[in-house]
Design a protein around this motif. Structure first.
Motif, short mmCIF file in Angstrom:
data_model
loop_
_atom_site.label_atom_id
_atom_site.label_comp_id
_atom_site.label_asym_id
_atom_site.label_seq_id
_atom_site.Cartn_x
_atom_site.Cartn_y
_atom_site.Cartn_z
N ASP A 368 0.84 -1.20 0.00
CA ASP A 368 0.00 0.00 0.00
C ASP A 368 0.88 1.26 0.00
OD1 ASP A 368 -2.26 1.59 0.24
OD2 ASP A 368 -2.41 1.34 2.40
N ARG A 375 -4.57 -2.74 -6.52
CA ARG A 375 -5.59 -1.74 -6.75
C ARG A 375 -6.94 -2.22 -6.22
NH1 ARG A 375 -1.52 0.80 -6.63
NH2 ARG A 375 -0.83 2.22 -8.26
N PRO A 376 -7.82 -1.30 -5.79
CA PRO A 376 -9.13 -1.70 -5.26
C PRO A 376 -9.95 -2.45 -6.30
CG PRO A 376 -8.67 0.62 -4.81
CD PRO A 376 -7.63 0.17 -5.78
N GLY A 401 -11.47 -9.12 -5.33
CA GLY A 401 -11.23 -7.92 -4.51
C GLY A 401 -11.43 -8.18 -3.04
N ALA A 403 -11.17 -6.22 0.89
CA ALA A 403 -11.02 -4.97 1.63
C ALA A 403 -11.21 -5.24 3.11
CB ALA A 403 -12.05 -3.94 1.16
#
Length: 610
Positions: A368, A375-376, A401, A403
């Motif tokens: 990060d 990448r998101p 993805g 998070a």
């Protein structure tokens, strides 16, 4: 709060890892050999005047005093014995090549005026600068280079040197000031780092070579560097003075650097004494690591009067990974759903508010804050192509993805606890008599921390209380640094606090961090016991990249695999460095290097303006 002993050790470890890590992209040597880059050509041409992040017209003079908590009993930073002021490795010694901190990994001529690599990347040849000399006026010779290489390969030298020593098959004196390092098989990382080792004066130890391995303060280093040790009191201070006869003052690599006449390192018994000395004007600079302390503790009179300036130095370095590591060698943490539950139970927003007044951003992935970070959202392009062959075996979130959870900052964290409870149920754990229970009975585990770090202890204490809401009995166990090292080397822990520093040029060291050899072999940095073939595949893709785009894609794919592995409960990072300093100390604020406040920044490119 300034860097305490453990934060400073971690900061140094991070600095060093970033300094030596390289990628395995084919190094590109400039046509005239003035420098060597990881990929492409060095950013600076052969006729460059100075590095881009210096002030070439900076005045010289002044006295810079740095404070440290702790003590020292040695002036030799290259051996295992003794404790040495960490800056000495960088201020008092030079290498064949010097690093530019405005490029991911590029080295320019220093003691060597030319560098050449053969076509199959198995040999590198350096031509010494004929003007290079030691502080006693004697010339630097190929014999000094070879002796330095050999002495650092012996038992008693730092392990970081001995590991590479074993891979070099020969070091030859070719005559005409040339020395060649040869290896059996291509190892691009090694070819780069041979030029980044300290060069020492062989004659200083001609009568008793064993003296090199003895810690102490009597044997002052004779080096080629801009500074020489001129005063020392064991455990209290070391003072270095700029050498008026320094041989390389007019080199493009040195122009605008090493502007301060005297650098003094003062040692204090505790952090409170260190900070009070700074407030009283006894030391020149203070590096802060805590956002709340930065906002709260620097309103003393010298700041109000303008005698002390508060500077924030941004950077583009990867965050690395810092937080609570789960040992997947333990049955409880072997299930990714359990690890995700542990992440959901950690109320980052609340903890960040308590410790940092909510000011520091969370680490979202291992790379990060940098161009190498994932990448998101879903993987795309080359990253998706790299991951596709392993899609069926990848953990959820790797491709589509992943998070980290975000809470409302309230202590209860009901949403996170609810998600964690459901995940634990899916993994086969139920509440019996108020305790989370699985195949092996009630769930209990230890969180290993080092004594002396109040911030880490506070984080763990808050987390232990949160885990009680899941019916988990967790216990913080504080041990001294020696015990901590012994236990983590043996992977004798359930969960522990740890930090990996990562650079803009990752390479072979990634296998040591999370490769398969570290699953069972003790002493690696694969503390989590990651045993995922996709990790090795992405590292291989990175090491065999032929273009910069492929290299970046491979690191981003690796970042996805590691992050979705859910091995660590990430905490926070500093996208800026906070430095309080004497107002007379200036730096090139409009030309900051991409590494920001890093090796080669303070005091190297700073200057005094009376």
């Amino acid at each position: 709060m300034q860097l305490n002993r453990f934060a400073r050790i971690g900061f140094l470890r991070t600095l060093f890892c970033a300094a030596v890590a390289t990628s395995a992209l084919a190094p590109s040597v400039s046509a005239d050999g003035h420098g060597i880059a990881l990929y492409g050509a060095p950013a600076q041409p052969a006729d460059y005047i100075h590095l881009p992040y210096v002030n070439p017209d900076a005045p010289t003079g002044g006295r810079f005093v740095d404070g440290q908590v702790g003590s020292f009993d040695s002036l030799n930073p290259h051996i295992l014995q003794g404790s040495t002021p960490w800056q000495l490795r960088f201020l008092a010694y030079e290498s064949l090549l010097g690093r530019s901190w405005d490029e991911p990994f590029t080295l320019y001529g220093l003691l060597a005026e030319k560098v050449e690599v053969n076509d199959d990347n198995t040999a590198i040849t350096y031509t010494l600068n004929p003007d290079a000399q030691f502080s006693d006026g004697t010339p630097v010779t190929v014999a000094d280079v070879i002796w330095s290489w050999n002495i650092l390969g012996q038992e008693g030298a730092s392990g970081r040197y001995r590991t590479a020593f074993a891979k070099v098959t020969s070091v030859e004196d070719l005559g005409e000031g040339q020395v060649r390092f040869t290896i059996d098989t291509p190892d691009r990382e090694l070819l780069m780092t041979t030029g980044y080792r300290p060069i020492m004066k062989a004659a200083q130890y001609a009568d008793d070579e064993s003296a090199f391995f003895k810690s102490g303060i009597d044997n002052l280093p004779i080096s080629t560097a801009p500074y020489v040790v001129t005063d020392v009191d064991a455990g209290r201070y070391v003072e270095l003075t700029r050498d008026a006869d320094y041989w390389g003052a007019d080199l493009p690599f040195r122009r605008g650097t090493n502007n301060i006449d005297v650098i003094r390192m003062e040692f204090f018994g505790d952090a409170a004494a260190h900070f009070e000395a700074f407030k009283a004007g006894e030391i020149s600079t203070m590096r802060e690591t805590n956002a709340a302390n930065w906002a709260r503790n620097y309103a003393f009179p010298a700041v109000a009067s303008g005698e002390v300036v508060l500077s924030e130095i941004p950077h583009q370095r990867p965050t690395g990974m810092t937080g609570l590591v789960m040992n997947t060698r333990r049955a409880f943490f072997d299930d990714w759903r359990v690890r995700e539950a542990m992440i959901q139970a950690f109320n980052f927003e609340y903890v960040n508010g308590v410790i940092n007044a909510g000011a520091q951003p969370r680490i979202l992935s291992y790379y990060d804050n940098s161009v190498l970070g994932m990448r998101p959202g879903a993987a795309e392009g080359r990253v998706a192509d790299l991951l596709a062959p392993m899609a069926d075996d990848l953990l959820p979130g790797t491709i589509d993805g992943y998070a980290l959870p975000v809470t409302n900052g309230r202590e209860a964290n009901r949403g996170g606890i609810r998600v964690a409870t459901d995940l634990l149920a899916e993994a086969g754990y139920t509440i019996e008599g108020g305790a989370l229970t699985g195949p092996d009975g009630p769930v209990t585990f230890e969180i290993l921390v080092q004594t002396g770090s109040s911030e880490v202890q506070s984080i763990v204490d808050i987390y232990v209380e949160a885990l009680k809401r899941l019916g988990i009995e967790a216990r913080a166990v504080a041990v001294d640094s020696a015990q901590y090292t012994e236990r983590t080397n043996a992977y004798d822990f359930d969960m522990t606090w740890y930090s990996w520093g990562l650079s803009l040029s990752p390479g072979n060291e990634q296998f040591a961090y999370w490769g398969p050899d570290g699953v069972d072999n003790p002493g690696s940095r694969n503390l989590m016991g990651a045993d995922d073939p996709a990790i090795s595949a992405m590292i291989d893709a990175m090491l065999n990249s032929e273009t910069q785009d492929d290299y970046v894609a491979a690191v981003r794919a690796l970042d996805r695999v590691l992050t979705a592995g859910r091995y660590v409960i990430p905490t926070w990072h500093n996208p800026v460095s906070w430095i309080a300093h004497d107002a007379r100390l200036l730096y090139p604020a409009d030309n900051l290097p991409i590494y920001g406040d890093w090796i080669g920044f303070q005091p190297d490119v700073w200057w005094f303006a009376e």
